[in-house]
Design a protein around this motif. Sequence first.
Motif, PDB file in Angstrom:
ATOM      1  N   LYS A 184       0.817  -1.215   0.000  1.00 26.68           N
ATOM      2  CA  LYS A 184       0.000   0.000   0.000  1.00 26.68           C
ATOM      3  C   LYS A 184       0.850   1.263   0.000  1.00 26.68           C
ATOM      4  CE  LYS A 184      -3.988  -2.067   2.369  1.00 26.68           C
ATOM      5  NZ  LYS A 184      -4.866  -2.017   3.578  1.00 26.68           N
ATOM      6  N   SER A 185       2.062   1.165   0.551  1.00 26.01           N
ATOM      7  CA  SER A 185       2.931   2.343   0.626  1.00 26.01           C
ATOM      8  C   SER A 185       3.648   2.627  -0.690  1.00 26.01           C
ATOM      9  CB  SER A 185       3.974   2.150   1.733  1.00 26.01           C
ATOM     10  OG  SER A 185       4.780   1.017   1.465  1.00 26.01           O
ATOM     11  N   LEU A 186       3.500   1.736  -1.657  1.00 21.95           N
ATOM     12  CA  LEU A 186       4.201   1.899  -2.929  1.00 21.95           C
ATOM     13  C   LEU A 186       3.458   2.910  -3.809  1.00 21.95           C
ATOM     14  CD1 LEU A 186       6.730   0.447  -4.122  1.00 21.95           C
ATOM     15  CD2 LEU A 186       5.137  -0.938  -5.466  1.00 21.95           C
ATOM     16  N   PRO A 187       4.160   3.937  -4.306  1.00 21.53           N
ATOM     17  CA  PRO A 187       3.498   4.892  -5.201  1.00 21.53           C
ATOM     18  C   PRO A 187       2.981   4.196  -6.455  1.00 21.53           C
ATOM     19  CG  PRO A 187       5.644   5.713  -4.505  1.00 21.53           C
ATOM     20  CD  PRO A 187       5.565   4.287  -4.060  1.00 21.53           C
ATOM     21  N   GLU A 188       1.938   4.742  -7.032  1.00 22.63           N
ATOM     22  CA  GLU A 188       1.338   4.127  -8.214  1.00 22.63           C
ATOM     23  C   GLU A 188       2.353   3.968  -9.337  1.00 22.63           C
ATOM     24  OE1 GLU A 188      -1.565   2.351 -10.584  1.00 22.63           O
ATOM     25  OE2 GLU A 188      -1.477   2.748  -8.422  1.00 22.63           O
ATOM     26  N   ALA A 189       3.228   4.959  -9.519  1.00 21.57           N
ATOM     27  CA  ALA A 189       4.236   4.880 -10.579  1.00 21.57           C
ATOM     28  C   ALA A 189       5.160   3.685 -10.367  1.00 21.57           C
ATOM     29  CB  ALA A 189       5.047   6.171 -10.630  1.00 21.57           C
ATOM     30  N   ASP A 190       5.569   3.429  -9.118  1.00 19.70           N
ATOM     31  CA  ASP A 190       6.435   2.284  -8.835  1.00 19.70           C
ATOM     32  C   ASP A 190       5.673   0.974  -8.983  1.00 19.70           C
ATOM     33  OD1 ASP A 190       8.580   3.924  -8.367  1.00 19.70           O
ATOM     34  OD2 ASP A 190       8.443   3.830  -6.181  1.00 19.70           O
TER      35      ASP A 190
END
Length: 303
Positions: free
Chosen positions: A193-199
């Motif tokens: 959940k902490s991962l940015p959408e781009a990553d």
Amino acid sequence: YGSNVTTTQASRLAQAVQLADGRILGYAEYGTPAAPPLFLFHGLPGSRLAIPELWRAAPGTARVIAPDRPGMGTSTFQPGRRLTDWADDVRQLADSLGIRRFAVAGFSGGGPHALAVGHGLPERVIAVGIIAGAGPADTREARHALKQANPANRLIFALARTAPRLLWPVIALHAHGMKRHPARVVHSATRAKSLPEADRLAMAGPELQERITAAAPEPFRHGIRGIVYEAGLLAQPWGFDLAAIQPAVHIWHGDQDSNAPVPMARHVAGQIPGSRLIIYPGEGHLIVPKHWDEILAALLDGS
């Protein structure tokens, strides 16, 4: 570089030099041997084998030399190591390869190491690149920036700074997963959940997942001592003055980076007179494949 690696390529990935103090420094080479040299430093944890995660195709316009840092990959652990010692390791490696002048760059936890080399070898470094780099964690401003990091990185830096003994089981658990079930761990990471959408989108690609999975166990080849020790180095004062760095410094960062929040990049840039900061809107930690050609061109130009 995935499973289809020729014998020649494999030999380039498993090179080593013995340093003056007897330690072994392992390194890999990528790209074109006759091209301008770039020493490229992996993240934390990481190794020389993780470097291909940073591009879509091997560079044709550079000779990329990627050393394992002490205690990771094939490099010997260095007791009492200081961040500033990395400059002399790189100097000895460059000397062994007959390289006088070169560019350096570091991704994530490799960023402070690139700055240390730029500071320590001003007469030899053409340019310094900081790519999604970690910033200092020993000032009030730096600790405020770290509050914007994902929970795992906040925990790691907090323990490294205040309770390093408690960091051992945290890293050991991660190492166990990466050595025993790397594909499972990497796949789970794409859903964090902490991962940015781009990553999340970048890691969804099967080629990048394959590269990350293939390199995942290598940082822990000799255990976790080198990783725990380096986390402590990065969480403490770095031991050199950023304002005294003489070579040109280029900094690239995504404004959605949750591993190394963008205030870290702004803080570092503000400490280095004349540094060049580029922030990519809407991008996260994995900015390199999309911008590799731009990054490489800036570093090899040397201005």
